[in-house]
Design a protein around this motif. Structure first.
Motif, short mmCIF file in Angstrom:
data_model
loop_
_atom_site.label_atom_id
_atom_site.label_comp_id
_atom_site.label_asym_id
_atom_site.label_seq_id
_atom_site.Cartn_x
_atom_site.Cartn_y
_atom_site.Cartn_z
N PRO A 1 0.81 -1.23 0.00
CA PRO A 1 0.00 0.00 0.00
C PRO A 1 0.84 1.28 0.00
CG PRO A 1 -0.15 -1.12 2.11
CD PRO A 1 0.60 -2.02 1.20
N VAL A 2 2.13 1.15 0.25
CA VAL A 2 3.00 2.32 0.27
C VAL A 2 3.45 2.70 -1.14
CG1 VAL A 2 5.18 3.22 1.16
CG2 VAL A 2 3.80 1.73 2.57
N THR B 1 1.92 5.74 -2.69
CA THR B 1 2.38 6.97 -2.05
C THR B 1 3.77 7.36 -2.54
OG1 THR B 1 1.12 6.43 -0.07
CG2 THR B 1 2.87 8.04 0.18
N THR C 1 -4.42 1.19 13.59
CA THR C 1 -3.39 1.45 12.58
C THR C 1 -3.85 0.79 11.29
OG1 THR C 1 -2.21 -0.59 13.01
CG2 THR C 1 -1.50 1.34 14.27
N GLU C 2 -3.00 0.84 10.29
CA GLU C 2 -3.33 0.21 9.01
C GLU C 2 -3.67 -1.28 9.20
OE1 GLU C 2 -3.96 1.47 6.19
OE2 GLU C 2 -4.15 -0.44 5.15
N THR D 1 -3.41 7.03 -3.86
CA THR D 1 -3.04 7.72 -2.63
C THR D 1 -4.25 8.20 -1.85
OG1 THR D 1 -2.79 9.71 -3.93
CG2 THR D 1 -0.79 8.49 -3.39
N PRO E 1 -4.97 5.84 1.81
CA PRO E 1 -4.59 6.14 3.21
C PRO E 1 -5.56 7.11 3.88
CG PRO E 1 -2.67 6.24 1.80
CD PRO E 1 -3.85 6.06 0.89
N LYS E 2 -6.09 8.04 3.10
CA LYS E 2 -7.00 9.03 3.68
C LYS E 2 -8.36 8.42 4.00
CE LYS E 2 -4.73 12.71 1.15
NZ LYS E 2 -4.80 13.45 -0.13
N GLN F 1 -7.62 5.62 7.35
CA GLN F 1 -7.52 6.12 8.72
C GLN F 1 -8.90 6.38 9.34
OE1 GLN F 1 -5.88 9.94 9.46
NE2 GLN F 1 -5.72 9.55 11.64
N TRP G 1 -10.40 2.87 10.22
CA TRP G 1 -9.98 2.18 11.44
C TRP G 1 -10.43 2.94 12.69
CZ3 TRP G 1 -4.72 3.72 9.36
CH2 TRP G 1 -4.09 4.70 10.13
N THR G 2 -10.51 4.25 12.56
CA THR G 2 -11.01 5.03 13.70
C THR G 2 -12.46 4.66 14.00
OG1 THR G 2 -9.59 6.81 12.93
CG2 THR G 2 -11.17 7.36 14.64
#
Lengths: 272, 417, 325
Positions: free
Chosen positions: B104-105, B108, B199-200, B378, B381-382, B385, B388-389
C-alpha cells in the motif's frame, strides 16, 4: 538507628523494590514463555514449562552488539562531560553576558521531538558519511544528555564557595587552571550523576540508533530487538530476552556506580 | 596558560565547530549525488530485519548481485520506518537502487516521484497475477513487481470446534459463522480473535468483512458497511470475541489463538509455519461473505521497486537485480522463506505441488484485492484512517456503528476532496 | 525562610542545588573584567556551537515544515507552497485539537504530581543508609535501562484486558476486569500509570542527591528542639529542597510534555483519540499514517515547544522573585 529499625527499613525497601520491579519481572517471565502460553488467560505467574529459545537466539545473534552499546554509552559520557562541565563552570562562576539566554535555549532544546532531531542528523550524516558509525551515534546520543548536564552541573557548581576560587586566583592560577584543578575535583559527585544519566540514556536509546545506525555493523543492543520484529510477526520471547540480556551488564554497572554516587554526593557537599 | 592563549585556542575550537555546523546545515539543501552507491556497489533496502547475513534471503541478494556483476549492499529496516526513511533518502538524492516495500505504500512513493515506472525500466510483469499488480498501479502506470503475496483467511482449531459440536462445512456466511461462535461460547471456549488496532493493520483486518458485505471504500457509511461493523461490534457485545481485539496487533491476535482456547482467528498466510508448531489440529477457510461465498480479502506483501536515481545509467543493473529476485526459481525460494504465495501461476503450481495445503491460500490470494486498487491510489490512506477510527469507536462503545461510519465518511470525504 | 533568601551571600550554608536553576539570577553587582568575559565565553563556545550545530537546524526545519503546505511530492522534490500560519489554523480548528490539549495537560500534571511525590517519598526513605540501601536504590533505576519499546510493550502486556496480570489480580480479589487499554474511560489512566512508573527513577535520583546535601546538623538541632519526623520534613527538608524540586519539576515537565512512545506503543493514542496527547497527535500526523502530513505534524510539535517555553519563563520569573533582596 536501632538495628531492628534498620532491618524493618530493609524489609520495607525490599517490598517497594519488588513492586517497582514487577513489570521488569514480567518482562523476564515473558522472555521464558512459550509462544502458545503468551496470551494465556489467566497468565502464568511463573514461566512454567518455559523455554530457553529466546535466550538461545539472543546468545547466538546478539552478543556483538553489547560491545557497541558499551562503547556508545562510555563515549557519550565522555563527550557530554567534556562539553557541559566547562560551560556550566562559566555559567555558574564567570557570569558571562547572555548566559541566561543560553541556559534558556538549552532548556528549549530538549523539547525538539527526538524524531525531528533524528531526521536532521540523518540528512547531515548521509553527507558526511557518518551513518552506521559508532562516533556518529555518540554525538547524536549526547544531544539527549548535554542540555540536562549543563543545567545540573551549573546547579552544583554554584555551590562551590567563591573563597576557594579566589584563593586559587591569588596563588596565580589562570581560569583554565582553576577549572581543572579546583572546580572539577570538587564537582566529582556532579560528574558521577551526569555520567550516570548520560550512560543510561545512551544505553536505552532507540530513536537515534534506528534512524542512524540501523544497517551495518555499528548497531547497539537496543536495535537487536528489531531482529525479532518482522513485518508480520514478532517473537516476543526473544525480544524480551534481548531486553534482559541488554539490561544485565548495565544493572551491574549501576549498582557499582550507585555506591560512588552516594559517597560522592556526601563528600562533595560543601561542609560548613 | 595565559589568557590570550586560552582565547586563541577557544577561537580555534569555535572555527572548527562552526565549519562542521555549516557542513551539517548545508547538506539539507545541497544537491547530493548517489553517495556510496556509486561504482560497482548497488544498494538494496528491504523490510525483513529478521533475516541476517547468513539467511537464504540475503544470500540470494548477494548471488543476484554477482550475476549482474556488481556488489550488493543490503540494509534491512523495520517496515514502519522504511517509508519515512525512503522519503528522507530520496529528498537527499540518495535513494537505494532497489527498494522492497509494503504494497500500500507503493502508490504513495510513486506519487512522491520516488519510484520509476515499470515501463521506464522495462520490467516484465506479464506473468504476474493482475489482481496483485493492481496495488502498484496508479493513473495507468505500474510501479514495481510483487515479490510475493499474502492475504487473510480464518484459521480454525479443530478440537475446539469438535468439542462444541460445530461442523466447519456448515460455516458458509455470517449468520452460520455467528451461530458457530455461539455454540463455541456455550461449550466454554472462546469464539474468534482478530486485530482491530488503530493502525493500518486494523483496516487490513476489517476489509474482508467490509468488502464481504458488498460495501465500497468510496462510501464508508453505506448500509452494507454498517452491517459489517455491526457484525464485529455484536461479537464483542456477545462475548464471542475478546475485548482485547481493540488493541491487538495481528501477532497478539495470533498469540491468543495459539493458546488453544479460540475456535477461530483471522490471520495471514505468514502464520502457516507457526500454526504447524501450535500443537493442535488446525484448518483454514476463506473469510465468508455476508450472504455466502468468499469475501475478497486485501492483498498483503511487498513490491520490488526501483527508486529514481540521478543517473539513468544505473537502471540497467537495477533492472537485472529485480528480474533476478523475481525469476521463477528464486521466487519459489523467496516466497517459501517468507511464507508467502508466489505472484505467478507457474510458481504457485510449484508451491502447491510441494505443499498441498497451500491450495486454499493460493485461491484466497487469487480472490484478493489490492487496497490501493480501484484507482484509489493515494486516496486509500485518507480513507483507511477514518475507517480504522470508526472500527475503534464502535468496538470500544464510544459510538454506534452507523454513527461511527458516518463520521468516518465525512472525514474521508473532506480528506480526499 | 529568611535564612534561605540570604543564602546567596553566605557561602558557609550554600549547598549544591542552591539556585538550582542555571539561569537564576545570582546577584551580580560588578560586571567582571573584560578578560574574564572572554574566558567565560571561551568555556561556553563548545556548548554554544553544539547548540547551533545540532539543535538549531532541526528546530529551523521543524518551523519551516510547519509554515508550508507539504505533500509527499514536495517533501522530496521541494517547492512546497508557503502558507504562513495555515497549518496552525488547520490544527486549531481540528476536532481532535481540544481533546488532545486536555489530555496533554491532564497527562502532564497528573504524571508530574505522582512522579514527584513518590520520588520524594522514596528519596526521604532512602536518605539514611540501612543494610542494602545502596543496592536497592540502584535497582530502582533498572526500568530506565530498558528501551521504551520494551517497557511500554510490557505494560500493555500487564494491562491486557483478557490475558493481563493486572486483571488476573483484580479478579482474585473479586473485582471485575477493567478494560484498561481498550475503553475510552481507562486508556488515559493506563498510559499515565505506565508513565509515572517510568518517571520515578529520575525524580528519585535527583531528589536523593539534593537531600544528601542538606546538612545533617539541621536535623540534629531540630531533634533537640523536639521536632518529630513529620515536622522535620515540613520545616527542614521541604523548604531546603525547594530549588532542587523546582529544577526537577521543570525538567520533568519538559520530558513529560514530549512523551509519545509510551502512549504510542500502548494505545496508539486510542481508542478513538481517548489517550492522544499533542505529542502522539504530532507523531500520528507525520509518521503514523501511510500518507504523512508533515506540515500539520510539525505545527503541533511547535505548539508543544511553545508550551514548554512558557513553563520555562514562569520558572525564571518565580526564581527571580525568590532571590530578590
Amino acid at each position: 538507628m536501632t538495628p531492628r529499625r534498620s532491618l524493618l527499613k530493609t524489609l520495607i525497601a525490599l517490598v517497594l523494590t519488588g513492586i517497582m520491579l514487577f513489570p521488569v519481572y514480567w518482562m523476564v517471565n515473558v522472555s521464558f514463555t512459550r509462544p502458545r502460553d503468551m496470551r494465556k488467560a489467566p497468565p502464568n505467574w511463573l514461566p512454567i514449562g518455559g523455554t530457553l529459545d529466546g535466550y538461545r537466539s539472543v546468545l547466538h545473534d546478539q552478543l556483538p552488539y553489547l560491545g557497541t552499546s558499551l562503547a556508545v554509552g562510555l563515549g557519550t559520557v565522555a563527550l557530554t562531560v567534556a562539553i557541559s562541565a566547562p560551560a556550566a563552570y562559566a555559567l555558574a562562576k564567570l557570569a558571562p553576558r547572555g548566559g541566561g539566554v543560553l541556559s534558556f535555549l538549552l532548556l528549549m532544546a530538549q523539547m525538539i521531538p527526538g524524531i525531528i532531531m533524528a531526521m536532521g542528523f540523518y540528512a547531515g550524516y548521509l553527507e558526511l558519511g557518518l551513518l552506521n558509525t559508532v562516533g556518529g551515534l555518540i554525538v547524536a546520543d549526547s544531544t539527549i544528555a548535554v542540555p540536562f548536564a549543563v543545567l545540573i552541573f551549573t546547579a552544583f557548581m554554584r555551590a562551590i564557595p567563591d573563597e576557594l576560587l579566589q584563593a586559587a586566583k591569588t596563588d596565580g592560577a589562570g581560569v583554565l587552571r582553576i577549572f581543572w584543578s579546583v572546580v572539577m575535583p570538587v564537582s566529582r559527585n556532579a560528574v558521577v550523576t551526569v555520567s550516570l544519566f548520560a550512560f543510561l540514556w545512551a544505553w536505552s536509546d532507540f530513536v537515534y540508533a534506528s534512524t542512524l545506525d540501523s544497517g551495518g555493523a555499528a548497531r547497539p543492543i537496543t536495535l537487536g530487538i528489531y531482529h525479532y520484529i518482522g513485518n508480520n510477526n514478532q517473537e516476543w520471547n526473544a525480544v524480551m530476552a534481548t531486553a534482559v540480556v541488554a539490561s544485565l551488564p548495565a544493572t551491574v554497572l549501576l549498582i557499582i556506580a550507585q555506591r560512588y554516587v552516594a559517597a560522592g554526593v556526601i563528600s562533595g557537599a560543601v561542609k560548613d | 596558560m595565559n589568557p590570550s592563549a586560552t582565547r586563541r585556542r577557544a577561537i580555534g575550537i569555535a572555527l572548527v565547530a562552526l565549519v562542521t555546523a555549516g557542513a551539517l546545515a548545508a547538506c539539507s539543501s545541497s544537491d547530493a549525488k548517489t553517495g556510496d552507491a556509486a561504482g560497482g556497489t548497488y544498494v538494496i533496502w528491504d523490510p525483513y530485519p529478521q533475516f541476517d547475513d547468513s539467511s537464504a534471503w540475503v544470500k540470494l541478494l548477494g548471488d543476484c548481485g554477482t550475476k549482474a556483476g556488481v556488489v550488493v549492499k543490503r540494509t534491512a529496516f523495520d517496515t514502519t520506518d522504511l517509508t519515512s526513511k525512503t522519503l528522507l533518502a530520496a529528498q537527499q538524492g540518495n535513494a537505494p537502487d532497489v527498494l522492497i516495500v509494503d504494497n500500500p505504500v507503493v502508490s504513495t512513493l510513486a506519487e512522491a516521484g520516488v519510484l520509476t515506472s515499470s515501463d521506464e525500466i522495462r520490467l516484465d510483469t506479464s506473468a504476474i497475477d493482475p489482481n496483485l499488480l493492481g496495488a502498484g498501479q496508479i493513473a495507468g502506470k505500474a510501479y514495481g513487481i510483487p515479490i510475493g503475496a499474502n492475504t487473510l483467511a480464518l484459521y480454525y482449531n479443530k478440537s475446539v470446534l469438535a468439542a462444541a459440536g460445530v461442523d466447519i462445512t456448515s460455516v458458509k456466511d455470517w449468520a452460520s459463522l455467528t451461530a458457530a461462535l455461539a455454540k463455541v461460547k456455550a461449550a466454554g471456549k472462546k469464539g474468534i480473535t482478530f486485530s482491530a488496532i488503530g493502525t493500518e493493520e486494523g483496516s487490513f483486518q476489517f476489509l474482508p468483512w467490509f468488502w464481504g458485505s458488498g460495501a465500497d471504500l468510496t462510501k464508508l457509511d453505506s448500509p452494507e458497511a454498517v452491517s459489517a461493523l455491526s457484525l464485529w461490534t455484536d461479537w464483542l457485545k456477545q462475548g464471542y470475541a475478546p475485548n482485547s481485539v481493540i488493541n491487538n496487533t495481528q501477532t497478539t491476535s495470533w498469540q491468543e489463538f495459539a493458546t488453544g482456547q479460540f475456535a477461530f482467528a483471522e490471520n495471514g498466510t505468514w502464520q502457516r509455519a507457526n500454526a504447524a508448531k501450535a500443537g493442535f489440529g488446525y484448518g483454514i477457510i476463506a473469510v465468508p461473505a455476508r450472504d455466502g461465498g468468499t469475501a475478497a480479502a486485501p492483498t498483503g506483501g511487498e513490491f520490488v521497486t526501483v527508486p529514481v536515481q540521478k543517473t539513468t545509467a544505473r537502471y540497467a543493473i537495477s533492472q537485472k537485480l529485480v528480474a533476478c529476485l523475481t525469476d521463477t526459481d528464486n521466487s519459489l525460494a523467496t516466497t517459501t522463506t517468507l511464507s508467502y504465495i508466489a505472484p505467478t501461476a507457474a510458481v504457485q503450481a510449484k508451491q502447491v505441488a510441494a505443499a498441498p495445503d497451500l491450495a486454499v491460500w493460493v485461491s484466497a490470494v487469487k480472490a484478493a484485492k489490492g487496497r490501493t486498487g480501484d484507482n484509489l491510489g493515494t486516496k486509500y490512506p485518507k480513507i483507511s484512517q477514518p475507517l480504522w477510527t470508526a472500527v475503534q469507536a464502535a468496538l470500544s462503545g464510544s459510538a454506534n456503528p452507523a454513527a461511527a461510519l458516518s463520521t468516518a465518511q465525512a472525514a474521508a470525504a473532506a480528506a480526499t476532496k | 525562610m529568611s535564612q534561605r533568601t540570604r543564602a546567596a551571600d553566605r557561602p558557609s550554608v550554600r549547598r549544591p542545588g542552591e539556585n538550582a536553576g542555571a539561569f537564576s539570577p545570582r546577584p551580580r553587582p560588578v560586571r567582571r573584567a573584560r578578560s574574564e568575559q572572554w574566558a567565560a565565553w571561551a568555556f561556553l563556545v563548545p556548548v554554544a556551537v553544539y547548540l547551533l550545530a545540532f539543535f538549531a537546524y532541526p528546530l529551523y526545519r521543524n518551523v519551516e515544515l510547519s509554515l508550508r503546505d507539504y505533500t509527499v511530492r514536495s517533501f522530496v522534490h521541494g517547492g512546497a507552497k508557503f502558507t504562513g500560519l495555515g497549518n496552525y489554523a488547520k490544527i486549531l480548528k481540528d476536532p481532535a485539537f481540544v481533546p488532545a490539549l486536555t489530555h496533554t495537560i491532564v497527562f502532564t500534571l497528573v504524571s508530574l504530581a505522582f512522579q514527584f511525590t513518590i520520588g520524594l517519598a522514596l528519596a526521604v526513605f532512602f536518605a539514611r543508609a540501612f543494610p542494602l540501601s545502596a543496592t536497592l536504590r540502584a535497582l530502582f533505576l533498572v526500568p530506565w535501562l530498558l528501551p521504551l519499546i520494551v517497557s511500554a510493550s510490557t505494560w500493555s502486556w500487564v494491562l491486557n484486558t483478557d490475558s493481563g496480570v493486572a486483571n488476573a489480580v483484580l479478579q482474585q480479589i473479586g473485582i471485575p476486569p477493567v478494560t484498561w487499554l481498550t475503553s475510552p474511560t481507562w486508556s488515559l489512566v493506563s498510559v499515565i500509570i505506565a508513565n509515572i512508573w517510568i518517571g520515578i527513577p529520575f525524580n528519585l535520583v535527583v531528589l536523593h542527591s539534593g537531600l544528601q546535601s542538606i546538612p545533617g546538623q539541621l536535623y540534629e538541632a531540630a531533634q533537640i528542639d523536639g521536632a518529630g519526623g513529620w515536622q522535620q520534613f515540613w520545616r527542614i527538608t521541604f523548604p531546603l529542597l525547594r530549588p532542587v524540586s523546582a529544577i526537577t519539576l521543570l525538567l520533568g515537565l519538559v520530558y513529560t510534555l514530549k512523551v509519545f512512545d509510551i502512549i504510542w506503543i500502548m494505545t496508539r493514542g486510542g481508542p478513538t483519540g481517548s489517550s492522544a496527547t499533542l505529542a502522539t497527535w504530532s507523531y500520528q500526523l507525520s509518521f503514523g499514517n501511510l500518507l504523512p502530513a508533515f506540515g500539520p505534524g510539525a505545527a503541533v510539535g511547535n505548539l508543544l515547544i511553545l508550551m514548554a517555553s512558557a513553563a520555562g519563563l514562569v520558572y525564571i520569573r518565580v526564581q527571580k522573585r525568590q532571590y530578590q533582596p
